[in-house]
Design an enzyme around this catalytic site. Sequence first.
Site, PDB file in Angstrom:
ATOM      1  CG  ASP A  81     118.428 -22.304 -10.541  1.00 51.84           C
ATOM      2  OD1 ASP A  81     118.700 -22.026  -9.343  1.00 51.84           O
ATOM      3  OD2 ASP A  81     117.598 -23.173 -10.845  1.00 51.84           O
ATOM      4  CD  GLU A 146     115.333 -23.684  -5.510  1.00 51.36           C
ATOM      5  OE1 GLU A 146     114.518 -23.898  -4.589  1.00 51.36           O
ATOM      6  OE2 GLU A 146     115.089 -22.901  -6.463  1.00 51.36           O
TER       7      GLU A 146
END
Length: 409
Positions: A81, A146
């Site tokens: 991400d 994350e």
Amino acid sequence: MTIDFKKVMEKAEEYKPQISAFLRDMIAIPSESCDEKKVVLRIKQEMEAVGFDRVEIDPMGNILGYIGTGKHLIAMDAHIDTVGIGNPENWEHDPYKGYEDEQIIYGRGGSDQEGGMASMVYAGKIIKDLGLDNDYTLLVTGTVQEEDCDGLCWQYIIEESKIRPEFVVSTEPTSLGIYRGQRGRMEILVSVDGISSHGSAPERGDNAIFKMAPILMELKQLHLRLKDDPFLGKGSLTVSEIFYTSPSRCAVADGCSISIDRRLTLGETWENALEEIRKLPSVKKAKGKVTMYDYKKPSYTGLTYPTECYFPCWVLDEDHAACKTLVESFKSLFKEDPVVDKWTFSTNGVSIMGRYGIPCIGFGPGAENQAHAPNEITWKKELVKAAAMYAVIPWLYIDKYTRRQNHGV
């Protein structure tokens, strides 16, 4: 069998165009936290194309690619991400279309940290091409959320999927240094209450914003007094957000809250970090409430896996087999000594080692100063070198630090 390091480097260089093309494909897919599905599917396609033995997507949405079936499980991790792009005016080129030249690749996620994923996948191909299998299973993870909540993905992998590698290589950007630790962090909420009144008669009320003002000044001083560590550095805090409640712009504010980004160095605990703030005279006087944030956003699959916003610091000893393996891999491939250091920012290591004690070590393409910045770039030569490193780490670990130990060498 011994490794021909020259051939590994030749293979990595041979795959530079494919590594670059794969990274540019990932960059072109917006993949902010909780919206990673499309980039995960693109990674799955590439893993299968280069010959991974097994590829799975877990219920949280993390992608898990396996090479080999040996008894020693070694993992390499990249969060896939990204943060958003911020103000588009700060970018000189489209952050998703990007561009490349002979040296660099431009675009959101190149350094932080889809470049690590591109290098890992092609390390898998190098392992297959050169027969670098050994008594190990290599797990390559592309992890989600994350940027929103570092380590949550590995809490799920360890707790729910019951996966515990012997060690994990984090491929967060290190500029090809070997990083063996980081400060921890926590997200803290401080709130004070007031009483509203009409703005024309503020003396009738109790202004919560004014009550917060001395707290802000004492927090600034607290930052200067926080514990220091010779390796990880100093603990820190900063006020990152401020909120208020008020009936209108013509009224006294009846509530004020702030968010604190607290970085924890070795020896600091979340309990003490909260208590330090609660003991401030201004907090006591204002009867402020000091709590830790929780995180409970659903992943792109719809799974919610709540956790408190506490992310422990961690340090791996330089004499640990994982650290020694990376140092030896670097020297063997590049004929020079690596820089052994630490991250300034936070990584999934907060769960891998910070919470669960699984050894974690960092090595990645890209630079820390590119993370979350406009005009983000990464360097092709680093992508190639990282792919070579990732290909030899599992073999060297088994050869140097498991077989020899088993034979008393």
